[in-house]
Enzyme design. Sequence first.
Site, short mmCIF file in Angstrom:
data_model
loop_
_atom_site.label_atom_id
_atom_site.label_comp_id
_atom_site.label_asym_id
_atom_site.label_seq_id
_atom_site.Cartn_x
_atom_site.Cartn_y
_atom_site.Cartn_z
N SER A 10 0.84 -1.20 0.00
CA SER A 10 0.00 0.00 0.00
C SER A 10 0.88 1.25 0.00
O SER A 10 1.64 1.50 0.94
CB SER A 10 -0.91 0.01 1.22
OG SER A 10 -1.57 1.26 1.28
N HIS A 35 -1.45 -1.22 -3.97
CA HIS A 35 -2.73 -0.85 -3.38
C HIS A 35 -2.74 0.66 -3.17
O HIS A 35 -1.81 1.23 -2.59
CB HIS A 35 -2.88 -1.59 -2.06
CG HIS A 35 -4.20 -1.42 -1.37
ND1 HIS A 35 -5.32 -2.15 -1.69
CD2 HIS A 35 -4.57 -0.60 -0.35
CE1 HIS A 35 -6.32 -1.80 -0.90
NE2 HIS A 35 -5.90 -0.85 -0.07
N ASP A 37 -4.93 3.79 -1.65
CA ASP A 37 -6.03 4.13 -0.75
C ASP A 37 -6.53 5.54 -1.01
O ASP A 37 -5.78 6.51 -0.83
CB ASP A 37 -5.55 4.04 0.71
CG ASP A 37 -5.34 2.60 1.16
OD1 ASP A 37 -6.28 1.81 1.00
OD2 ASP A 37 -4.24 2.30 1.64
N MET A 39 -9.06 8.34 0.24
CA MET A 39 -9.86 8.70 1.42
C MET A 39 -10.39 10.13 1.28
O MET A 39 -9.65 11.01 0.81
CB MET A 39 -9.00 8.62 2.68
CG MET A 39 -8.37 7.26 2.89
SD MET A 39 -7.51 7.20 4.48
CE MET A 39 -6.69 5.61 4.36
N HIS A 68 -8.58 1.39 -3.80
CA HIS A 68 -9.54 1.18 -2.70
C HIS A 68 -10.18 2.52 -2.37
O HIS A 68 -9.55 3.39 -1.76
CB HIS A 68 -8.75 0.60 -1.52
CG HIS A 68 -9.54 0.43 -0.26
ND1 HIS A 68 -8.94 0.18 0.96
CD2 HIS A 68 -10.88 0.46 -0.02
CE1 HIS A 68 -9.88 0.06 1.89
NE2 HIS A 68 -11.06 0.24 1.32
N MET A 70 -12.39 4.84 -0.33
CA MET A 70 -13.06 5.02 0.97
C MET A 70 -13.75 6.37 0.91
O MET A 70 -13.24 7.39 1.41
CB MET A 70 -12.02 4.96 2.11
CG MET A 70 -11.56 3.53 2.39
SD MET A 70 -9.95 3.45 3.22
CE MET A 70 -8.87 3.52 1.81
N MET A 139 -11.81 -5.72 5.67
CA MET A 139 -10.94 -4.80 6.42
C MET A 139 -10.58 -5.44 7.76
O MET A 139 -11.46 -5.89 8.50
CB MET A 139 -11.63 -3.47 6.67
CG MET A 139 -11.87 -2.60 5.43
SD MET A 139 -10.40 -2.24 4.45
CE MET A 139 -9.33 -1.43 5.64
N PHE A 145 -6.36 4.99 8.49
CA PHE A 145 -4.94 5.21 8.78
C PHE A 145 -4.15 3.93 8.61
O PHE A 145 -4.65 2.84 8.90
CB PHE A 145 -4.79 5.72 10.23
CG PHE A 145 -5.52 7.00 10.47
CD1 PHE A 145 -4.93 8.22 10.16
CD2 PHE A 145 -6.81 6.98 10.96
CE1 PHE A 145 -5.63 9.40 10.36
CE2 PHE A 145 -7.52 8.16 11.16
CZ PHE A 145 -6.92 9.38 10.85
N ASP A 177 -6.92 -6.30 4.47
CA ASP A 177 -6.29 -4.98 4.45
C ASP A 177 -6.32 -4.37 5.85
O ASP A 177 -7.40 -4.13 6.41
CB ASP A 177 -7.06 -4.09 3.46
CG ASP A 177 -6.49 -2.69 3.34
OD1 ASP A 177 -5.41 -2.42 3.89
OD2 ASP A 177 -7.15 -1.86 2.67
C1 DX5 Z 1 -6.41 1.60 5.89
C2 DX5 Z 1 -6.06 1.37 4.44
C3 DX5 Z 1 -4.98 0.38 4.27
C4 DX5 Z 1 -3.64 0.84 4.79
C5 DX5 Z 1 -3.03 -0.35 5.43
O1 DX5 Z 1 -7.47 2.45 5.97
O2 DX5 Z 1 -7.18 0.91 3.71
O3 DX5 Z 1 -4.85 -0.03 2.92
O4 DX5 Z 1 -2.77 1.29 3.78
O5 DX5 Z 1 -1.89 0.06 6.09
P1 DX5 Z 1 -1.16 -0.89 7.12
O6 DX5 Z 1 -0.71 -2.10 6.33
O7 DX5 Z 1 -0.05 -0.05 7.62
O8 DX5 Z 1 -2.16 -1.25 8.16
ZN ZN Z 2 -6.79 -0.04 1.66
#
Ligand code: DX5
Ligand code: ZN
Length: 217
Positions: A10, A35, A37, A39, A68, A70, A139, A145, A177
């Site tokens: 990620s 990956h 993310d 947000m 991904h 969010m 998840m 985070f 994840d």
């Molecule tokens: C969390 C994200 C994850 C994040 C995972 O909200 O969706 O993809 O990057 O990070 P780690 O592996 O550090 O938990």
């Molecule tokens: Zn993610």
Amino acid sequence: MHPPPLLAPSILAGDHANLRDAMQQVENAGASWIHIDIMDGHFVPNLTFGSQTVADLRPHSNLFFDTHLMLANPADYIEAFAKAGANLISIHIEPDYPIFETLHRIRELSCQCGIVLNPPTKVDDILPFLPHVDLALVMTVNPGFGGQSFMADQLPKVEVIAGERKKQGLDFRLEVDGGVGPTNWQSCRDAGADTFVAGTSFFKSENPGGFLQTVES
Ligand code: DX5
Ligand code: ZN
């Protein structure tokens, strides 16, 4: 059906002042997926990247962009991320919007589609979507985070989804994840996951390529 195991580092845990370099680290480690993310500060209490970032990264890599979303209103952004070069777009089941239509639209735009559930969400809620997706994502932290602790109590959901996949003869990928790393990825695999997102555990590792090889061998 059990697709071969994949590590999806990620980029959230990379250096945001130099995302192109972070993406290069992922490629250099031998990964085929990254990956990403997205947000929005509404659905989750944090902000990350927009579609412009994805579009600007796209010409510099052939990695598979596992995107991904969010977002409180994901349907409004599907076109933008498809156009930016996402290969797979995952959307959450928690917000109120037309989920089946949005999954269909993602495929119409020549992307693969994924469906995601958060820790407080019942696994039963995701089951109707399984025949219509390329990936289901469980998840293992509350999203928002990187660097949070892995929630092992989510693994029974992975088992239920893997069981449905087998029962119905489906072939979607089953991804976990959040807090996934060398000490717990195998427990996710044993539960039926085949796709492992790793943010902190990848970027902070002294040997990220070794972790990747362990998972993918
Ligand atoms: C969390 C994200 C994850 C994040 C995972 O909200 O969706 O993809 O990057 O990070 P780690 O592996 O550090 O938990
Ligand atoms: Zn993610």
